[in-house]
Enzyme design. Structure first.
Site, PDB file in Angstrom:
ATOM      1  N   ASP A 282       0.924  -1.191   0.047  1.00 38.01           N
ATOM      2  CA  ASP A 282      -0.098  -0.118  -0.071  1.00 38.01           C
ATOM      3  C   ASP A 282       0.917   1.251  -0.015  1.00 38.01           C
ATOM      4  OD1 ASP A 282      -2.331  -1.494  -0.077  1.00 38.01           O
ATOM      5  OD2 ASP A 282      -2.829  -1.083   2.039  1.00 38.01           O
TER       6      ASP A 282
ATOM      7  N   ASN B 244      -4.954   8.814   1.852  1.00 38.66           N
ATOM      8  CA  ASN B 244      -5.203   8.224   3.152  1.00 38.66           C
ATOM      9  C   ASN B 244      -5.811   9.135   4.218  1.00 38.66           C
ATOM     10  OD1 ASN B 244      -4.736   5.519   2.692  1.00 38.66           O
ATOM     11  ND2 ASN B 244      -3.035   5.414   3.837  1.00 38.66           N
TER      12      ASN B 244
ATOM     13  N   ALA C 293      -5.395   2.748   8.253  1.00 36.71           N
ATOM     14  CA  ALA C 293      -4.045   3.209   8.519  1.00 36.71           C
ATOM     15  C   ALA C 293      -3.791   3.858   9.755  1.00 36.71           C
ATOM     16  CB  ALA C 293      -3.527   3.877   7.316  1.00 36.71           C
TER      17      ALA C 293
ATOM     18  N   LEU D  48      -6.552   4.049  12.331  1.00 35.54           N
ATOM     19  CA  LEU D  48      -6.820   2.929  13.055  1.00 35.54           C
ATOM     20  C   LEU D  48      -5.982   2.820  14.243  1.00 35.54           C
ATOM     21  CD1 LEU D  48      -8.444   0.170  13.418  1.00 35.54           C
ATOM     22  CD2 LEU D  48      -6.773  -0.910  12.025  1.00 35.54           C
ATOM     23  N   SER D  49      -4.642   3.004  14.132  1.00 33.26           N
ATOM     24  CA  SER D  49      -3.522   2.992  15.211  1.00 33.26           C
ATOM     25  C   SER D  49      -3.845   3.963  16.164  1.00 33.26           C
ATOM     26  CB  SER D  49      -2.078   3.157  14.564  1.00 33.26           C
ATOM     27  OG  SER D  49      -1.884   4.535  13.944  1.00 33.26           O
TER      28      SER D  49
END
Length: 274
Positions: free
Chosen positions: A64, A138, A182, A185-186
């Site tokens: 990605d 993103n 990406a 989410l973290s």
């Protein structure tokens, strides 16, 4: 027809596949332009990734991250992703199918002068002095010079002029559905299916945070930052340094990215996050 190829740097398998595609496409009377780093490994002439927008199709070979790198230079040119990574939210084509998939797209182009593709949103960020970063597939991230206790920055977030959150945090990020898997989410943000028409606003390690917010893409987000030696604005991993106080405006880019080829299996890719 012109096809650009961007392969993962330092990956011999990606470079070898790029060479195979180049040979095959030239036999089909296609002009092939390979990114400069890969071309050097193959002993041929290459072009800068920023020139990929001049092609009719761009092929990304890697994970990605490689896809995001290719997208930074592709503009509105359709991108077909070949997955050599572990997850593959953006790359749906297996390496063993790459030649056949690319040739199928080329044949479609010769038959109809169009490349079937689906549009995915990108974000733009602009500052008070008319600076900007390249559109993000993103996320846009605004964060302090360093992360951790005693670091970060003071901030206020307004959505369409109305305050949503304020306080002290490591930073603030706005992501697309594509980017929800990406950085978002973290930082504890939600997973968003790519078919959802929305953006995500997530505060990063804030002292008094609001919950992550999923909102309609037509809304405009303003992030005002201060009380930090400097801050950075990131767009898909690239960064611009700014000097607080500063207000960063994040909104939907007028030019979406375009993805060619089969759609990735979103739920199948989620299973690889464990």
């Amino acid at each position: 027809m012109n096809v650009g190829i961007v392969a993962q740097r330092g990956n011999e398998r990606a470079a070898t596949l790029a060479g195979r595609l180049q040979e095959t496409l030239r036999e089909d009377s296609v002009t092939v332009r390979i990114d400069a780093a890969t071309a050097e490994r193959l002993g041929t002439d290459g072009v800068d990734v920023s020139e990929m927008a001049g092609n009719d199709l761009v092929v990304s070979i890697g994970g990605d991250g490689t896809f995001l790198f290719a997208a930074s230079g592709a503009g509105g040119t359709p991108i077909l992703g070949v997955n050599l990574g572990e997850v593959g939210f953006l790359n749906a084509v297996a390496p063993e199918d790459a030649v056949d998939e690319v040739r199928a797209v080329v044949e479609e182009y010769y038959a109809s002068e169009t490349i079937p593709s689906r549009e995915v949103p990108r974000l733009r960020a602009m500052g008070n002095d008319d600076w900007s970063v390249h559109p993000a597939l993103n996320e846009i991230v605004v964060q302090g010079a360093q992360r951790g206790h005693g670091q970060g920055l003071d901030y206020e977030v307004h959505v369409d002029g109305i305050e949503y959150g304020s306080g002290h945090a490591d930073g603030v990020l706005v992501s697309t559905p594509t980017g929800s898997t990406a950085y978002n989410l973290s930082e504890g943000g939600p997973l968003v299916h790519p078919g959802v028409d929305g953006l995500v606003l997530t505060e990063m390690c804030a002292t008094d945070p609001m919950p992550p917010l999923v909102f309609d893409p037509d809304h405009e987000v303003e992030i005002h930052v201060e009380n930090a030696p400097f801050a950075v604005v990131g767009s898909d991993g690239t960064q611009v340094r700014i000097e607080p106080p500063e207000t960063i405006t994040v909104s939907l880019s007028p030019e979406p990215a375009r993805i060619a080829g089969p759609s990735p299996n979103f739920f199948g890719a989620l299973s690889k996050l464990d």
